[in-house]
Each structure stands twice: as C-alpha cells, then as structure tokens.
Design an enzyme around this catalytic site. Structure first.
Site, short mmCIF file in Angstrom:
data_model
loop_
_atom_site.label_atom_id
_atom_site.label_comp_id
_atom_site.label_asym_id
_atom_site.label_seq_id
_atom_site.Cartn_x
_atom_site.Cartn_y
_atom_site.Cartn_z
CE LYS A 106 -7.01 0.90 -0.55
NZ LYS A 106 -6.22 0.28 0.53
P1 NAD Z 1 3.51 1.76 -4.25
O1 NAD Z 1 2.87 2.61 -5.26
O2 NAD Z 1 4.49 2.39 -3.32
O3 NAD Z 1 4.23 0.51 -4.96
C1 NAD Z 1 3.53 -0.31 -5.85
C2 NAD Z 1 4.49 -1.27 -6.52
O4 NAD Z 1 3.74 -2.16 -7.36
C3 NAD Z 1 5.51 -0.57 -7.42
O5 NAD Z 1 6.78 -1.18 -7.26
C4 NAD Z 1 4.96 -0.83 -8.82
O6 NAD Z 1 5.97 -0.87 -9.80
C5 NAD Z 1 4.36 -2.20 -8.63
N1 NAD Z 1 3.38 -2.52 -9.68
C6 NAD Z 1 2.38 -1.72 -10.14
N2 NAD Z 1 1.72 -2.34 -11.14
C7 NAD Z 1 2.33 -3.54 -11.30
C8 NAD Z 1 2.12 -4.63 -12.17
N3 NAD Z 1 1.14 -4.61 -13.08
N4 NAD Z 1 2.94 -5.72 -12.06
C9 NAD Z 1 3.93 -5.75 -11.15
N5 NAD Z 1 4.17 -4.74 -10.29
C10 NAD Z 1 3.38 -3.66 -10.37
O7 NAD Z 1 2.32 1.06 -3.43
P2 NAD Z 1 2.35 0.42 -1.97
O8 NAD Z 1 1.81 1.43 -1.04
O9 NAD Z 1 3.66 -0.22 -1.70
O10 NAD Z 1 1.23 -0.70 -2.12
C11 NAD Z 1 1.50 -2.01 -2.63
C12 NAD Z 1 0.41 -2.97 -2.18
O11 NAD Z 1 0.33 -2.97 -0.75
C13 NAD Z 1 -1.01 -2.62 -2.65
O12 NAD Z 1 -1.75 -3.80 -2.84
C14 NAD Z 1 -1.59 -1.85 -1.47
O13 NAD Z 1 -3.00 -1.86 -1.44
C15 NAD Z 1 -0.99 -2.65 -0.33
N6 NAD Z 1 -0.93 -1.95 0.95
C16 NAD Z 1 -0.28 -0.77 1.10
C17 NAD Z 1 -0.22 -0.17 2.35
C18 NAD Z 1 0.55 1.10 2.58
O14 NAD Z 1 0.69 1.49 3.75
N7 NAD Z 1 1.10 1.76 1.59
C19 NAD Z 1 -0.88 -0.75 3.44
C20 NAD Z 1 -1.54 -1.97 3.26
C21 NAD Z 1 -1.55 -2.57 2.01
#
Ligand code: NAD
Length: 420
Positions: A106
């Site tokens: 990561k």
């Molecule tokens: P993203 O940046 O597209 O979205 C993140 C979201 O979290 C946004 O809506 C943001 O406003 C919100 N957020 C940020 N800080 C916050 C807080 N303090 N309180 C409440 N909401 C908050 O990111 P993503 O890619 O959708 O990732 C979200 C989660 O999913 C993360 O934990 C990431 O590790 C996990 N994830 C993502 C993927 C992927 O393919 N993108 C795959 C597996 C896991």
C-alpha cells in the site's frame, strides 16, 4: 469511534486470532506480523504560486511470497506510516484469500487532494512516482487507486514510470499500475469492481438467509468510488438508499435518494454537501437510521462501540478497509448483526485489477461480460469457501477469511522454505 486502537495493531490482532485456528509455524507467523519493506520519501513539488512544498510519501511492501506486491495508493491528510502498514497487510490477506498471484502493499501521500489544483495534483503524482523509481514495476509492485486517487492519477503514474524505463521497455510497462482509464490500458468494469464485488457478497448472504433484497433500505458512509457504485448497483436490485454520509456531513431521505444523481453530484462538487434532496442529520442520527444494510465505504476505525450500538441494520458489508474496531465488532456480534469482512467484501477491486494486469501482459482487451462473469464466480466461490470454513470451525466470517488466507501463505512458506 477509534476506541483507542492503532490500525496496524488491529490488523495484527486479526492475524493472531486466525493463527489460533490454522497451524502456523512460529517463524511464518513472526514474518507475517511485519512488512518486508518500508519506503518513505520526502519530495519537493513546485506549487502554482511558485513556492516549493515538501511532501511525505509512503510505500509499504508487506509480502511478495505469493506474487508481486499489489495495493492501492491513498492521498489523504491523515495518511501515516501506521495506516499504510495496516493497509498493506490487509492486501496480503485479501490477495491470498482470493487466490490471486499477488502479495500485499500500500502507498500514500499525506496531503488533502481537494486543496490543490489539477496541475499540482499531477506534479505531486509524477514527482512521487519518480521518487519511487525502481521500487515499483509491473513484475514487482503494482499500485492502484484508493481514497483520494482515481483513473486520472493512475494514468499520470503509468506515464511517469514508462518515461523512466527507456524506450525499449516502454510498452511492457503498462501493467505498472491498475485502475487506469480504458484508453490507457485499463479494463472495462474496474471502476465499479469493488462495489460490484460487494454486491455479489450481499446477494450471497441474502440468498443464504432468505432475505429479499427488493424493498430493503441501505445506509452508506462514504460516497466515493466504492460507496456510490455499491449504492447504484444495489439500487438496481430494488434496495433504496435512505442515509448517506461523507467528510462533509450526513443526509437522510426516507423516500430514497436517486443514487445516480447523487453520484453525479459528488463527482461534480467533491462531496454530498449541498445536495438538495435530503435532510441534514448528525453523525449519530446517521448511524441510528432505521435500515437493513450498512455499507461503510470511507475510512478505517469508523464503527466503534458507540456506532455499533446505534446501528439498526441486519447486515454490515465492509466496503472500506478496517472500518470496524475490535470493540465495534464485539458489539455487532453480540447484537447478531452479520458482518461481511473487508478482505472479502471489498476484494472485487483487486480481483479486477488482476484481470487488467493479465490483459496488459498479454496485450489483450477483454469484453465487459468476461470481466463481470469472472468476478462474479470469484466472489461467490470465495464467499462460499469462507462460509463453509466458518460453519466448520464455529468462528465468525472475519476469522474464517483470515484463516483461509493464512493457510495459503503458510503452505507457500512450508513448500519454499527461507532462502538462502
Ligand atoms: P474515494 O476517495 O473515492 O471516497 C472516499 C469517501 O470517503 C468520500 O466520500 C469521502 O468524503 C469519504 N470520507 C473521507 N474522509 C471521511 C471522514 N473522515 N468521515 C466520513 N467520510 C469520509 O475512496 P474509495 O476508493 O471509494 O475508498 C473508500 C474505502 O474503500 C477505503 O477504505 C478504501 O481503502 C476502500 N477500498 C477501495 C477500493 C477501490 O477500488 N477504490 C478497493 C478496496 C477497498
């Protein structure tokens, strides 16, 4: 909400519990408790006003016993070494659980991407990938999008890497990152893959529990890539989104939000703030919303003891990595709320990243149907394996998933030994 836990300790705790079930030689357990390589780079970037700002970037390579290091890249103001170490370890468990030929890694840069211009974002990305240099590569370590990064960031990352490897190797370098735009070597189906994988898990759970999804209610924390795609796909199955929260606040709509319109709004404005069709509620009111399914899809450590007590749902499907603290987990278990754990629930993203990487290596372009069929089979198969294990061992799904992941890693260590 944090319950005083360090994220890395929490992830180590999951491993330790799994190690009580699976027979793991002590040295393997010891190796897996720490990342193999920790890279920290401080690099300068010229900002729009002409001054230079120093950024701190991390790349943690946890394990490559099963294949090249693989894992996302996060741009967020609270990114830290502890956080990235935990997320790298989660990738090792996830890839092992899914049977992918990848290890775990990561990366992250500590800054708020909403506070910089597009030009600055590009320069930060390019300078970071240049600073990483030969520490990544399509056969060695393959980043992907995560919180605060997207397809565009991956395109800049790939281009920077390609331009550093020399003309002869350029075209073989496309697989250095996944989650790219389709025209730059991405695969159809990657942007919605994590949400899609989550929905396959939710459907498996619903089928096993005679739970009719049509007409049910959903609340989602985080409406970025994972949260919004999950809501849209569940909406297609008749599940209505009644509560949503992100870094800017929380909204409630008993009639159900239009998931597509909200997704388009967030893409344009960067958050749910100002979306007209919802009533503002507090964070506690959000967690206490009457619903059936909760999808945390923001950050780690969001569901502690208090939030787990407030929730009025039957299912928590973890879109985010590490959203539930151990104390939160305990409350959910005591209350009979089923949890589909992160390393299974959100594994659709890395699974389709693998399909993208395979296509890049073979210079192939798969049809969306092929990607979707393979993903559904992979998610359902692993869900079934985890359920069988948890039934047999009388443990919860999280421990079952970690134990299955640990079994595969242990087997590899036993077969290969430690060199030299
Ligand atoms: P993203 O940046 O597209 O979205 C993140 C979201 O979290 C946004 O809506 C943001 O406003 C919100 N957020 C940020 N800080 C916050 C807080 N303090 N309180 C409440 N909401 C908050 O990111 P993503 O890619 O959708 O990732 C979200 C989660 O999913 C993360 O934990 C990431 O590790 C996990 N994830 C993502 C993927 C992927 O393919 N993108 C795959 C597996 C896991």
């Amino acid at each position: 909400m944090n319950d005083g836990n360090d994220f890395f300790d929490v992830v180590q705790g999951h491993l330790d519990r799994a190690a009580e079930i699976v027979r793991v030689p002590e040295h393997v357990h010891t190796i897996l408790r720490q990342p193999k390589i920790e890279i920290i780079v401080n690099f300068p970037v010229k900002m729009d006003d002409g001054h230079y700002r120093l950024f701190k970037g991390y790349r943690i390579q946890h394990s490559n016993i099963l294949g090249p290091y693989k894992g996302g890249l996060r741009f967020h103001e609270v990114t830290s070494l502890d956080e990235v170490k935990a997320l790298a370890a989660l990738m090792t468990w996830k890839c092992s659980l899914m049977g992918l030929p990848f290890g775990g890694a990561k990366g992250g840069i500590k800054f708020n991407p909403r506070e910089v211009s597009r030009g600055e974002l590009e320069r930060i990305t390019r300078r970071f990938f240049h600073a990483l240099g030969g520490n990544i590569g399509p056969d060695y370590d393959i980043p992907a999008p995560d919180v605060g990064t997207n397809e565009q960031v991956m395109a800049w990352a790939m281009d920077t890497y390609m331009n550093t490897v020399g003309t002869v190797h350029r075209q073989n370098a496309m697989g250095v990152v996944t989650g790219k735009p389709i025209t730059s070597g991405g695969t159809p189906g990657r942007s919605k893959a994590t949400g899609q994988g989550l929905v396959h898990c939710i459907r498996e759970w619903a089928e096993r529990n005679d739970f009719e999804l049509q007409g049910k209610k959903l609340i989602v924390q985080g409406y970025g890539n994972v949260g919004s795609h999950t809501a849209v796909l569940l909406g297609e199955l008749g599940v209505s989104l009644v509560g949503v929260g992100d870094h800017s606040g929380h909204l409630y709509n008993p009639e159900g939000f239009n998931e597509h319109r909200l997704q388009a709004f967030v893409r344009e404005h960067g958050s749910i703030s100002g979306y007209p069709n919802g009533v503002k509620i507090t964070r506690d009111e959000f967690f206490a919303t009457e619903a059936d399914i909760f999808v945390p899809a923001a950050l780690e450590n969001q569901v502690g003891e208090k939030e787990a007590t407030l929730l009025k749902v039957r299912l928590v499907a973890e879109g985010a990595n590490g959203p539930t603290t151990p104390a939160g987990d305990q409350v959910l278990e005591n209350r009979g709320i089923f949890v589909i754990p992160d390393i299974l629930a959100n594994a659709g993203g890395v699974t389709v990243s693998y399909y993208e990487w395979v296509q890049n290596r073979r210079s192939e372009k798969w049809h969306i149907d092929e990607v979707e069929d393979r993903l559904e089979r992979a998610m359902r198969h692993t869900y079934q394996k985890a359920t069988d294990f948890s039934d047999k061992q009388q443990c919860n799904m999280r421990t079952a998933c970690y134990a299955l992941a640990l079994e595969r890693l242990t087997q590899a260590y036993i077969e290969r030994g430690i060199f030299p």
